[in-house]
Each structure stands twice: as structure tokens, then as C-alpha cells.
Design a protein around this motif. Structure first.
Motif, PDB file in Angstrom:
ATOM      1  N   ASP A  25       0.913  -1.172  -0.169  1.00  0.00           N
ATOM      2  CA  ASP A  25      -0.099   0.018   0.124  1.00  0.00           C
ATOM      3  C   ASP A  25       1.076   1.223  -0.122  1.00  0.00           C
ATOM      4  N   LEU A  26       0.788   1.935  -0.902  1.00  0.00           N
ATOM      5  CA  LEU A  26       1.906   3.017  -1.202  1.00  0.00           C
ATOM      6  C   LEU A  26       1.326   4.435  -0.526  1.00  0.00           C
ATOM      7  N   GLY A  27      -0.112   4.181  -0.157  1.00  0.00           N
ATOM      8  CA  GLY A  27      -0.530   5.523   0.539  1.00  0.00           C
ATOM      9  C   GLY A  27      -1.134   6.498  -0.624  1.00  0.00           C
ATOM     10  N   GLY A  28      -1.108   6.348  -1.890  1.00  0.00           N
ATOM     11  CA  GLY A  28      -1.470   7.201  -2.930  1.00  0.00           C
ATOM     12  C   GLY A  28      -0.569   8.728  -2.900  1.00  0.00           C
ATOM     13  N   SER A  29      -0.763   9.238  -3.878  1.00  0.00           N
ATOM     14  CA  SER A  29      -0.038  10.423  -4.249  1.00  0.00           C
ATOM     15  C   SER A  29      -0.499  11.369  -3.408  1.00  0.00           C
ATOM     16  N   GLU A  30       0.385  12.483  -3.205  1.00  0.00           N
ATOM     17  CA  GLU A  30       0.120  13.758  -2.354  1.00  0.00           C
ATOM     18  C   GLU A  30      -0.272  14.871  -3.295  1.00  0.00           C
ATOM     19  N   ARG A  31      -1.555  15.369  -3.323  1.00  0.00           N
ATOM     20  CA  ARG A  31      -1.908  16.398  -4.107  1.00  0.00           C
ATOM     21  C   ARG A  31      -1.937  17.516  -3.277  1.00  0.00           C
ATOM     22  N   VAL A  32      -1.067  18.628  -3.646  1.00  0.00           N
ATOM     23  CA  VAL A  32      -0.904  19.937  -2.998  1.00  0.00           C
ATOM     24  C   VAL A  32      -2.441  20.602  -2.797  1.00  0.00           C
ATOM     25  N   LEU A  33      -3.088  20.661  -3.837  1.00  0.00           N
ATOM     26  CA  LEU A  33      -4.461  21.619  -3.626  1.00  0.00           C
ATOM     27  C   LEU A  33      -5.355  20.964  -2.810  1.00  0.00           C
ATOM     28  N   LYS A  34      -5.486  19.681  -2.524  1.00  0.00           N
ATOM     29  CA  LYS A  34      -6.254  18.848  -1.887  1.00  0.00           C
ATOM     30  C   LYS A  34      -6.093  18.955  -0.327  1.00  0.00           C
ATOM     31  N   LEU A  38       1.973  23.026   3.271  1.00  0.00           N
ATOM     32  CA  LEU A  38       2.941  24.140   3.163  1.00  0.00           C
ATOM     33  C   LEU A  38       4.194  23.781   4.299  1.00  0.00           C
ATOM     34  N   GLY A  39       5.303  24.338   3.820  1.00  0.00           N
ATOM     35  CA  GLY A  39       6.327  24.174   4.548  1.00  0.00           C
ATOM     36  C   GLY A  39       6.959  22.690   4.282  1.00  0.00           C
ATOM     37  N   ARG A  40       7.000  22.304   5.679  1.00  0.00           N
ATOM     38  CA  ARG A  40       7.769  20.867   5.615  1.00  0.00           C
ATOM     39  C   ARG A  40       6.816  19.500   4.902  1.00  0.00           C
ATOM     40  N   ARG A  41       5.458  19.942   5.326  1.00  0.00           N
ATOM     41  CA  ARG A  41       4.631  19.105   4.712  1.00  0.00           C
ATOM     42  C   ARG A  41       4.680  18.787   3.088  1.00  0.00           C
ATOM     43  N   GLU A  43       7.123  19.868   1.191  1.00  0.00           N
ATOM     44  CA  GLU A  43       8.456  19.247   0.697  1.00  0.00           C
ATOM     45  C   GLU A  43       8.210  17.858   1.074  1.00  0.00           C
ATOM     46  N   GLU A  44       7.631  17.032   2.003  1.00  0.00           N
ATOM     47  CA  GLU A  44       7.404  15.793   2.133  1.00  0.00           C
ATOM     48  C   GLU A  44       6.800  15.258   1.132  1.00  0.00           C
ATOM     49  N   GLY A  45       5.423  15.822   0.740  1.00  0.00           N
ATOM     50  CA  GLY A  45       4.803  15.440  -0.281  1.00  0.00           C
ATOM     51  C   GLY A  45       5.324  15.318  -1.443  1.00  0.00           C
ATOM     52  N   LYS A  46       6.239  16.315  -1.959  1.00  0.00           N
ATOM     53  CA  LYS A  46       6.845  16.436  -3.128  1.00  0.00           C
ATOM     54  C   LYS A  46       8.090  15.126  -3.300  1.00  0.00           C
ATOM     55  N   ALA A  47       8.473  14.650  -2.091  1.00  0.00           N
ATOM     56  CA  ALA A  47       9.406  13.605  -1.879  1.00  0.00           C
ATOM     57  C   ALA A  47       8.712  12.497  -2.237  1.00  0.00           C
TER      58      ALA A  47
END
Length: 71
Positions: A25-34, A38-41, A43-47
Motif C-alpha cells: 500500500d503506497l498510500g496514494g499520491s500527495e496532491r498539494v491543492l487537496k 505548506l512548508g515541511r509537509r 516538501e514531504e509530499g514532493k518527495a
């Protein structure tokens, strides 16, 4: 993570064959708009997205039997 293994024995060749299927389970992609991250989160989403994209490239190369696997 779940691993399913299936084994069979060939009596004529006296060989045991084992196949493995990994389910992750890869947990899905991190969508910034959704997530409005901001900030550290952010950057974590981008990674996370970069890692998922890289994993997709590796799976595609393996599936296509490419000579170079990008990992």
C-alpha cells in the motif's frame, strides 16, 4: 506489505519452483491543492511523489524488459 508465495514441485525434474507476489500500500499520491500542505509537509509530499514516480519508472522498465533499470 504482504507477500504471497506459491510453490510447486516437479516430480519428473525433481525441482521446486516458487513464485512470489508482493502487495504494498503506497498510500496514494500527495496532491498539494487537496491537502493544502505548506512548508515541511509540502516538501514531504514532493518527495513522496518523486519516489512514486521513480518506482513507476522501475516497474515499467522491468515490465518492458529494458536493458537499463533506473534504480
Amino acid at each position: 506489505m504482504i507477500r504471497i508465495s506459491i510453490s510447486s514441485v516437479s516430480a519428473s525434474k525433481r525441482r521446486r519452483l516458487t513464485n512470489k507476489l508482493w502487495m504494498v500500500d503506497l498510500g496514494g499520491s500527495e496532491r498539494v491543492l487537496k491537502t493544502k500542505a505548506l512548508g515541511r509537509r509540502f516538501e514531504e509530499g514532493k518527495a513522496i511523489n518523486l519516489s512514486l514516480s521513480s518506482l513507476g519508472d522501475v516497474i515499467h522498465a522491468l515490465q518492458s524488459k529494458k536493458r537499463h533499470i533506473p534504480y
